[in-house]
Structure formats: C-alpha cells, structure tokens
Design a protein around this motif. Structure first.
Motif, mmCIF file in Angstrom:
data_model
loop_
_atom_site.group_PDB
_atom_site.id
_atom_site.type_symbol
_atom_site.label_atom_id
_atom_site.label_comp_id
_atom_site.label_asym_id
_atom_site.label_seq_id
_atom_site.Cartn_x
_atom_site.Cartn_y
_atom_site.Cartn_z
ATOM 1 N N ASN A 252 3.211 17.324 7.306
ATOM 2 C CA ASN A 252 1.972 16.545 7.290
ATOM 3 C C ASN A 252 2.201 15.036 7.111
ATOM 4 O O ASN A 252 1.256 14.294 6.870
ATOM 5 N N GLY A 253 3.460 14.603 7.220
ATOM 6 C CA GLY A 253 3.747 13.171 7.096
ATOM 7 C C GLY A 253 3.268 12.591 5.783
ATOM 8 O O GLY A 253 2.853 11.428 5.712
ATOM 9 N N LEU A 254 3.361 13.411 4.726
ATOM 10 C CA LEU A 254 2.778 13.001 3.445
ATOM 11 C C LEU A 254 3.482 11.774 2.864
ATOM 12 O O LEU A 254 2.839 10.852 2.375
ATOM 13 N N ILE A 255 4.807 11.775 2.940
ATOM 14 C CA ILE A 255 5.547 10.659 2.339
ATOM 15 C C ILE A 255 5.314 9.375 3.123
ATOM 16 O O ILE A 255 5.128 8.299 2.538
ATOM 17 N N GLU A 256 5.306 9.479 4.461
ATOM 18 C CA GLU A 256 5.022 8.287 5.272
ATOM 19 C C GLU A 256 3.676 7.681 4.898
ATOM 20 O O GLU A 256 3.520 6.459 4.875
ATOM 21 N N ARG A 257 2.722 8.529 4.603
ATOM 22 C CA ARG A 257 1.381 8.031 4.270
ATOM 23 C C ARG A 257 1.308 7.466 2.857
ATOM 24 O O ARG A 257 0.644 6.460 2.611
ATOM 25 N N ILE A 258 1.999 8.114 1.920
ATOM 26 C CA ILE A 258 1.832 7.711 0.522
ATOM 27 C C ILE A 258 2.541 6.393 0.203
ATOM 28 O O ILE A 258 2.193 5.716 -0.768
ATOM 29 N N VAL A 259 3.528 6.002 1.027
ATOM 30 C CA VAL A 259 4.221 4.730 0.769
ATOM 31 C C VAL A 259 3.553 3.553 1.473
ATOM 32 O O VAL A 259 3.961 2.403 1.275
ATOM 33 N N GLU A 260 2.532 3.821 2.291
ATOM 34 C CA GLU A 260 1.796 2.741 2.947
ATOM 35 C C GLU A 260 0.440 2.567 2.270
ATOM 36 O O GLU A 260 -0.291 3.541 2.092
ATOM 37 N N PRO A 261 0.087 1.353 1.879
ATOM 38 C CA PRO A 261 -1.239 1.148 1.290
ATOM 39 C C PRO A 261 -2.334 1.412 2.301
ATOM 40 O O PRO A 261 -2.176 1.168 3.499
ATOM 41 N N GLU A 262 -3.452 1.941 1.820
ATOM 42 C CA GLU A 262 -4.589 2.178 2.697
ATOM 43 C C GLU A 262 -5.168 0.863 3.224
ATOM 44 O O GLU A 262 -5.671 0.798 4.342
ATOM 45 N N ARG A 263 -5.068 -0.163 2.421
ATOM 46 C CA ARG A 263 -5.657 -1.453 2.817
ATOM 47 C C ARG A 263 -4.991 -2.573 2.041
ATOM 48 O O ARG A 263 -4.737 -2.455 0.847
ATOM 49 N N VAL A 264 -4.720 -3.687 2.731
ATOM 50 C CA VAL A 264 -4.198 -4.891 2.083
ATOM 51 C C VAL A 264 -5.119 -6.054 2.431
ATOM 52 O O VAL A 264 -5.351 -6.341 3.610
ATOM 53 N N VAL A 265 -5.645 -6.705 1.414
ATOM 54 C CA VAL A 265 -6.510 -7.869 1.621
ATOM 55 C C VAL A 265 -5.790 -9.092 1.070
ATOM 56 O O VAL A 265 -5.368 -9.107 -0.091
ATOM 57 N N MET A 266 -5.621 -10.114 1.897
ATOM 58 C CA MET A 266 -4.973 -11.351 1.468
ATOM 59 C C MET A 266 -5.868 -12.510 1.892
ATOM 60 O O MET A 266 -6.358 -12.535 3.031
ATOM 61 N N PHE A 267 -6.108 -13.453 0.988
ATOM 62 C CA PHE A 267 -7.101 -14.485 1.279
ATOM 63 C C PHE A 267 -6.767 -15.779 0.549
ATOM 64 O O PHE A 267 -6.019 -15.789 -0.429
ATOM 65 N N ARG A 268 -7.317 -16.874 1.047
ATOM 66 C CA ARG A 268 -7.116 -18.169 0.380
ATOM 67 C C ARG A 268 -8.163 -18.334 -0.718
ATOM 68 O O ARG A 268 -9.282 -17.826 -0.617
ATOM 69 N N VAL A 269 -7.779 -19.073 -1.756
ATOM 70 C CA VAL A 269 -8.689 -19.327 -2.876
ATOM 71 C C VAL A 269 -8.727 -20.840 -3.122
ATOM 72 O O VAL A 269 -7.899 -21.391 -3.849
ATOM 73 N N PRO A 270 -9.684 -21.544 -2.530
ATOM 74 C CA PRO A 270 -9.803 -22.986 -2.784
ATOM 75 C C PRO A 270 -10.625 -23.254 -4.043
ATOM 76 O O PRO A 270 -11.615 -22.572 -4.303
ATOM 77 N N TRP A 271 -10.200 -24.234 -4.815
ATOM 78 C CA TRP A 271 -10.942 -24.610 -6.016
ATOM 79 C C TRP A 271 -10.665 -26.074 -6.326
ATOM 80 O O TRP A 271 -9.726 -26.664 -5.788
#
Length: 448
Positions: free
Chosen positions: A49-68
């Motif tokens: 079921n490709g369980l290990i391939e799936r569990i080592v990849e994050p479901e989602r990665v969000v990267m963003f700029r933070v200006p202040w």
C-alpha cells in the motif's frame, strides 16, 4: 544511512535524493525507518500500500513571507512555515518555533517526529509543525506583536480547531500565543480553541506551562523504576534553562533528585547544593537574563563559558532539554565515563545518532524525545478537550491525566520493543508503538 531492509532503504534513498539539503529531516527519518524494519518485514501489506512512501511525505507544506515594521519604521521580512504532516488520527497538532535557525528541514523534522509523538499520547491528534526565522529576542513587545499579527494574517487560512491546532515552541511563549490568538479572533470573528498554550483567562489549561518538564520526569521515573533505580538521591544535569528545563528541575527535585547543573547558549552553571528552580524561573522568565546571573543569587556556584561542556559534569541522570543535536558522541562518552546511568530527552532530537548508539551500547537507560517529551503536546490535547467542552479543569486534574498519559507511553513503548525482540530499546519501541497506530489508520482510510 543505517537501514538494511531493501524496501525501506529504497524509500529513504528516494527521499534523500529529493531533499538532499534537509539534513535534520533526513536524520529523523533514518532513525525511525531503522526501527521499523521488523514491523515492515512482518507486515507485507505496508509495502503493498506504499505506506512508508506516504508517511515520510507531508500532506501539505505552506511557506510564506512575513512582512512587518520595526520600531524604527523600517520594513522587515521573514519567512513563515507550516508543515501539515499527517492527519490520519486527528487534526494536525504541533508547535510554532520562532528562531533564526528555523528552515524547512528543521520544520519537517519536527513535524515528522510530532506524528509519532502525538500518536503515543493516545489522544486523537495528527502531526504538524511551523514557525519562522524571526527571533523575538531583543525585540520590543510592539515589534513582536506586529510580527505575530502579520504571521497570523497568512496562517489563519490554513488552521482551525478541527483542522490544525498550533501551539508554542522555542521563541513562542505566552506573549506570542496571545498576539497570534488575538489576530486569529480578529480576522475570523470567532472564539475557538485554535491555539494551545493560551493564557488562563482566555481558554488556556492549568499545568500546560509545566507539562513538558513534568512529563519528562514522569516518563524517566517509570523507566528508572522498571530497572530498579529512581530519582531519589540522584545527581541530575539538565541542559537548557527554558520552560522545559525549569520545570524538569522542579519535578526532578520533587522526586528526590538534586539538579546540579543547567545551561543556556552562552555557558553553564554548576551548584553542587542543588539549583533552585524558582531562581532560574526569575532569571529567565522575569529578568530575561543570561544564566550567569545565577551567581548573583548563589555566589558559591560555578559558571563555565560554552554550553557544550555541561556533559562533563559528573551525574547519575542527564536530561537534555535545549535543542536538537546538542548531545554529541563526545558528550555521551563523558557521561558514560562519569557513571551516568540514565538519559531522558526533553528537547526534540537533542542526541546525535552516534551518541544514542554509544549510550545504548554502554547500557545507559535511554528515553527518546518522541516519548519522553510528549507531555507538552499531551497537555495541549487536554487543553483542546477543555476548549471543546467549554470547561476548565483544575491543576491537579490536568497533572493527574498527564501523569497517567506518560505512564502509558512508557508501558506501550516498552511493550512494543519487547514484542519485536528489542527489550529495553525505547527508541525502537516508541517508534513502533507510535507508527502502528498511524499506519493502521492510514490503511483504513485508503490511498489518500
């Protein structure tokens, strides 16, 4: 790479090729996959079921700029992250870290570890992590507020009480959580338990501040008792002097130990009469001063520049509570040479792989972070429960539940290690026990 199983080795090699620069993340994956070899060999459906391939990849990665805008009116820009790693058993749960060392590799490593740590608590929480390379040290309250508001202005769209519930971590304490929560409430016009580690007046949980340090000692105490030892009369060395270290000091002392050394990034102190956690709390939480200030309170104590040398202080029990990879092979050798018989991790992955191997080879009792420092996220889970029920439990109620959770984590990790022929290996046991629950949930939910 130390993985021998062909399937696991292939997964790791593919991951390493795609993420060659992410050394912290790859270190964490290597350590977990090595532990899972007997599980994968006993359960062929995992490979199918490709369980290990799936569990080592994050479901989602969000990267963003933070200006202040700083107090001088100058625009600053930092980078923000949220890695939502696995939601098979519940909403993503994991802290936000504000520190100059934060990058995608560090956040992915922390998020990956969080998946198994949260599973071990027995609570319905998935794993995630986030943060920024913003450093709150030396910034005014107004600057920290403006940064947090900008950070949440992007993050809010990715989190929620039934989706992703962040907490604090290094650089994110009560002040930062308050600003983040205020901005979330302002943007969404809702008052929900979307962050944990909140202040008591607005939905926080009693005992959350103490939880990681207390939980560390509860777990260590179970490990010690199972091997005919205890904190009673033991000399204890604790690296770090932040939240985890301070309350580990308090609980270790209550359990009969004597904490003789603590550190910060500049150096360490040694007080053979025992370091009073209340003094450390005043220095670090009230004065926000360096640990050398301890000498103003206890002139008979000794201060040494450079924090790495703390592992040369002779002790019975060592509790690394500062940051990742702070306990190297040389430190492990010094601990063994001086008669240390137990190491329990309070920080995330504070011991290098060769240090762990050396400690285990020399029969030092070793408690891995994903098990022994799970008290913080366990109590965050309890805060989520209180928020959902619109209830507030007493300190003793929360502490009692925390103690029970940590005892169960030890029992489950020890049982899993023994079931797979590795009795006493809590690194393998914690990985297997945490993994099994997540893997079974993933298999039940199909290929998603």
């Amino acid at each position: 790479m130390s993985i021998k199983n062909a399937y696991l080795a292939g997964v790791y090699e593919g991951l390493a090729a795609r993420n060659a620069e992410q050394k912290e993340f790859l270190q964490a994956v290597d350590e977990v996959l090595e532990s899972l070899e007997p599980v994968v060999e006993a359960r062929p459906e995992l490979e199918k079921n490709g369980l290990i391939e799936r569990i080592v990849e994050p479901e989602r990665v969000v990267m963003f700029r933070v200006p202040w805008v700083d107090d001088n009116g100058k625009v600053q820009v930092n980078r923000g992250y949220r890695v939502q790693f696995n939601s098979a058993i519940g909403p993503y749960k994991g802290g936000l870290r504000f520190h100059k060392s934060v990058n995608l590799s560090v956040i992915k490593f922390l998020g990956f570890e969080q998946v198994f740590k949260n599973s071990l608590t027995g609570l319905p929480m998935g794993g995630g992590k986030g943060g920024s390379d913003f450093d709150p040290h030396g910034k005014s309250d107004a600057e920290v507020m403006r940064f947090c508001q900008s950070f949440m202005t992007e993050l809010y769209r990715h989190i929620g009480p039934d989706c992703d519930v962040p907490a604090g971590d290094i650089g994110v304490g009560g002040r930062e959580i308050g600003y983040l929560f205020g901005q979330y409430k302002r943007i969404t016009n809702s008052f929900v338990g979307v962050l944990t580690g909140k202040g008591i007046p607005y939905g926080g949980s009693l005992a959350r501040t103490e939880a990681t340090g207390y939980g560390l000692c509860y777990f260590a105490d179970e490990m010690l008792k199972a091997n005919g030892k205890s904190f009673d009369g033991a000399k204890v060395v604790i690296s770090g002097s932040g939240n985890v270290a301070i309350y580990a000091n308090q609980k270790a002392t209550q359990l009969g130990g004597k904490v003789i050394a603590m550190s910060d990034s500049n150096g360490y102190i040694v007080d053979e009469n025992g370091i009073d956690y209340k003094v450390m709390k005043e220095i670090k939480e009230v004065k926000r001063a360096r640990i050398k200030t301890y000498l103003d309170y206890v002139p008979s104590a000794k201060y040494v520049e450079g924090s790495a040398g703390i592992w040369t202080v002779p002790c019975d029990i060592a509790l690394p509570c500062a940051t990742q990879n702070e306990l190297p092979l040389e430190g492990a050798k010094a601990l063994v040479a001086n008669g240390c018989y137990a190491v329990a991790e309070g920080a995330n992955m504070p011991s290098t792989p060769d240090a762990v191997a050396y400690l285990q080879a020399n029969n030092v009792l070793f408690a891995p972070a994903k098990a022994s420092n799970a008290g913080g996220v366990a109590t965050s889970g309890l805060e989520m429960s209180q928020n959902s029920q619109r209830l507030a439990w007493t300190f003793d109620e929360v502490d009692g539940k925390l103690h029970g959770i940590m005892k169960n984590i030890y029992a489950n990790a020890a049982a899993a290690a023994e079931a797979y022929g590795m009795k006493g290996n809590l690194v393998a046991g914690a990985n297997i026990a945490g993994f099994t629950k997540v893997a079974d949930a993933m298999l039940s939910q199909g290929i998603v």
